[in-house]
Design an enzyme around this catalytic site. Sequence first.
Site, mmCIF file in Angstrom:
data_model
loop_
_atom_site.group_PDB
_atom_site.id
_atom_site.type_symbol
_atom_site.label_atom_id
_atom_site.label_comp_id
_atom_site.label_asym_id
_atom_site.label_seq_id
_atom_site.Cartn_x
_atom_site.Cartn_y
_atom_site.Cartn_z
ATOM 1 N N SER A 143 0.852 -1.286 0.018
ATOM 2 C CA SER A 143 -0.142 0.110 -0.029
ATOM 3 C C SER A 143 0.648 1.162 -0.186
ATOM 4 O O SER A 143 2.029 1.235 0.523
ATOM 5 C CB SER A 143 -0.765 -0.004 1.447
ATOM 6 O OG SER A 143 -1.564 1.323 1.250
ATOM 7 N N TYR A 157 -1.088 -1.388 10.238
ATOM 8 C CA TYR A 157 -1.253 -1.546 8.758
ATOM 9 C C TYR A 157 -0.333 -0.963 7.800
ATOM 10 O O TYR A 157 0.354 -1.940 7.181
ATOM 11 C CB TYR A 157 -2.881 -0.896 8.042
ATOM 12 C CG TYR A 157 -2.932 -1.200 6.603
ATOM 13 C CD1 TYR A 157 -3.557 -2.196 6.457
ATOM 14 C CD2 TYR A 157 -2.890 -0.009 5.804
ATOM 15 C CE1 TYR A 157 -3.985 -2.631 5.244
ATOM 16 C CE2 TYR A 157 -2.961 -0.204 4.603
ATOM 17 C CZ TYR A 157 -3.571 -1.516 4.263
ATOM 18 O OH TYR A 157 -3.997 -1.702 2.814
HETATM 19 N N1 LIG Z 1 -8.861 -0.766 -1.192
HETATM 20 C C1 LIG Z 1 -7.996 0.214 -0.876
HETATM 21 O O1 LIG Z 1 -7.906 1.236 -0.680
HETATM 22 C C2 LIG Z 1 -6.556 -0.664 -0.845
HETATM 23 C C3 LIG Z 1 -5.444 0.150 -1.005
HETATM 24 C C4 LIG Z 1 -3.962 -0.053 -0.840
HETATM 25 C C5 LIG Z 1 -3.696 -1.552 -0.920
HETATM 26 N N2 LIG Z 1 -4.889 -2.518 -0.709
HETATM 27 C C6 LIG Z 1 -4.622 -3.776 -0.121
HETATM 28 O O2 LIG Z 1 -5.378 -4.635 -1.318
HETATM 29 C C7 LIG Z 1 -5.481 -5.967 -1.025
HETATM 30 C C8 LIG Z 1 -7.004 -6.275 -1.120
HETATM 31 O O3 LIG Z 1 -8.069 -5.626 -0.297
HETATM 32 P P1 LIG Z 1 -9.152 -4.918 -1.221
HETATM 33 O O4 LIG Z 1 -9.077 -3.507 -1.087
HETATM 34 O O5 LIG Z 1 -9.444 -5.525 -2.453
HETATM 35 O O6 LIG Z 1 -10.168 -5.364 0.119
HETATM 36 P P2 LIG Z 1 -11.086 -6.296 0.214
HETATM 37 O O7 LIG Z 1 -12.144 -6.447 -0.864
HETATM 38 O O8 LIG Z 1 -11.609 -6.131 1.628
HETATM 39 O O9 LIG Z 1 -10.370 -7.692 0.034
HETATM 40 C C9 LIG Z 1 -9.612 -8.411 0.936
HETATM 41 C C10 LIG Z 1 -9.430 -9.901 0.702
HETATM 42 O O10 LIG Z 1 -8.562 -10.471 1.697
HETATM 43 C C11 LIG Z 1 -9.162 -11.713 2.171
HETATM 44 N N3 LIG Z 1 -8.535 -12.012 3.479
HETATM 45 C C12 LIG Z 1 -8.597 -11.091 4.448
HETATM 46 N N4 LIG Z 1 -8.118 -11.735 5.563
HETATM 47 C C13 LIG Z 1 -7.715 -12.856 5.334
HETATM 48 C C14 LIG Z 1 -7.453 -13.955 5.765
HETATM 49 N N5 LIG Z 1 -7.159 -14.068 7.125
HETATM 50 N N6 LIG Z 1 -7.101 -15.189 5.148
HETATM 51 C C15 LIG Z 1 -7.751 -15.258 4.081
HETATM 52 N N7 LIG Z 1 -8.096 -14.167 3.259
HETATM 53 C C16 LIG Z 1 -8.300 -13.102 3.815
HETATM 54 C C17 LIG Z 1 -10.743 -11.199 2.110
HETATM 55 O O11 LIG Z 1 -11.380 -12.610 2.010
HETATM 56 P P3 LIG Z 1 -12.310 -13.227 3.020
HETATM 57 O O12 LIG Z 1 -12.867 -12.072 3.873
HETATM 58 O O13 LIG Z 1 -13.262 -13.947 2.413
HETATM 59 O O14 LIG Z 1 -11.215 -14.067 3.859
HETATM 60 C C18 LIG Z 1 -10.679 -10.456 0.871
HETATM 61 O O15 LIG Z 1 -10.836 -11.271 -0.251
HETATM 62 C C19 LIG Z 1 -5.358 -5.959 0.682
HETATM 63 O O16 LIG Z 1 -3.876 -6.478 0.956
HETATM 64 C C20 LIG Z 1 -5.280 -4.369 1.055
HETATM 65 O O17 LIG Z 1 -4.490 -4.199 2.105
HETATM 66 C C21 LIG Z 1 -6.271 -2.018 -0.522
#
Ligand SMILES: NC(=O)c1ccc[n+]([C@@H]2O[C@H](COP(=O)([O-])OP(=O)(O)OC[C@H]3O[C@@H](n4cnc5c(N)ncnc54)[C@H](OP(=O)(O)O)[C@@H]3O)[C@@H](O)[C@H]2O)c1
Length: 254
Positions: A143, A157
């Site tokens: 991130s 985070y």
């Molecule tokens: N959205 C943003 O603004 C943003 C910005 C920078 C970076 N990111 C990063 O992008 C990545 C994806 O996040 P997203 O934004 O797409 O959010 P999201 O829709 O909440 O996706 C998070 C994913 O991670 C999975 N997950 C979480 N904890 C887990 C665990 N303990 N075991 C297995 N799976 C797990 C969730 O699936 P389940 O709940 O089904 O397990 C879900 O599929 C993350 O690493 C996040 O930190 C996001």
Amino acid sequence: MTQLENKIVIITGASSGIGHAAAKLFAEEGAKLVVGARRQVELDTLVGEIRASGGQAIALAGDVREEAYAKALVGLAHTEFGGLDVGFNNAGQLGDLGEAPGITLASWQETLETNLTSAFLGAKYQLPAMLERGSGSLIFTSSFVGYTVGMPGMAAYAASKSGMVGLTKVLAAEYGPRGIRANALLPGGTNTEMARAHSNTPEAREFVCGLHALKRIARPEEIAQTALYLASDASSFTTGQAILVDGGVSINRT
Ligand SMILES: NC(=O)c1ccc[n+]([C@@H]2O[C@H](COP(=O)([O-])OP(=O)(O)OC[C@H]3O[C@@H](n4cnc5c(N)ncnc54)[C@H](OP(=O)(O)O)[C@@H]3O)[C@@H](O)[C@H]2O)c1
């Protein structure tokens, strides 16, 4: 020829958001997918949609904090498709927000385990499988938070996400001589469940959009495009990098 023709790919965090968008895109580009997350129903729906469109995918539900799960994902890539070319280690959580003294040790550890330890565990099992093929691409979703920006209230985070950049650089140096690349993907704000949980009022959403030079956050599909680049041979000379795909949040001062 599609960009991931016959490439065997693990994507974690595929039940929603960036991982889900990447799974759809990678399948369209010819990848054979092993998709993971905890929510079985969402994974099954995703696999059904990919197969209905002529793609190849199989799901394994589990928790990325568990070493056995990291091993099982690679085992499934072997038994189902015959090896592994790409590990998109994308699962993550925001964790509890707030000033550092108010964060419990248990909460800190949960966020570090979900975001950073999971990346290590993914690499630990994905690397030997890639060595068998003499090539591979590891991608870690980090991130901008913790790398270019210190966002108040996000200590765990930020620490976990910047730790992933350090991990990426070491793995790139260790395994570059053996044909394996490792890169960190650093999205800006992206419209996913995570972002909606973080910015849950119109004012908060407006504030976060305004932090970006483009005055909006990304669609998950936009971030998936860079994951596709890093997974494909188009990025064959890119390794050890922290790739910002952040709508200018890191350079914006207005
Ligand atoms: N959205 C943003 O603004 C943003 C910005 C920078 C970076 N990111 C990063 O992008 C990545 C994806 O996040 P997203 O934004 O797409 O959010 P999201 O829709 O909440 O996706 C998070 C994913 O991670 C999975 N997950 C979480 N904890 C887990 C665990 N303990 N075991 C297995 N799976 C797990 C969730 O699936 P389940 O709940 O089904 O397990 C879900 O599929 C993350 O690493 C996040 O930190 C996001």
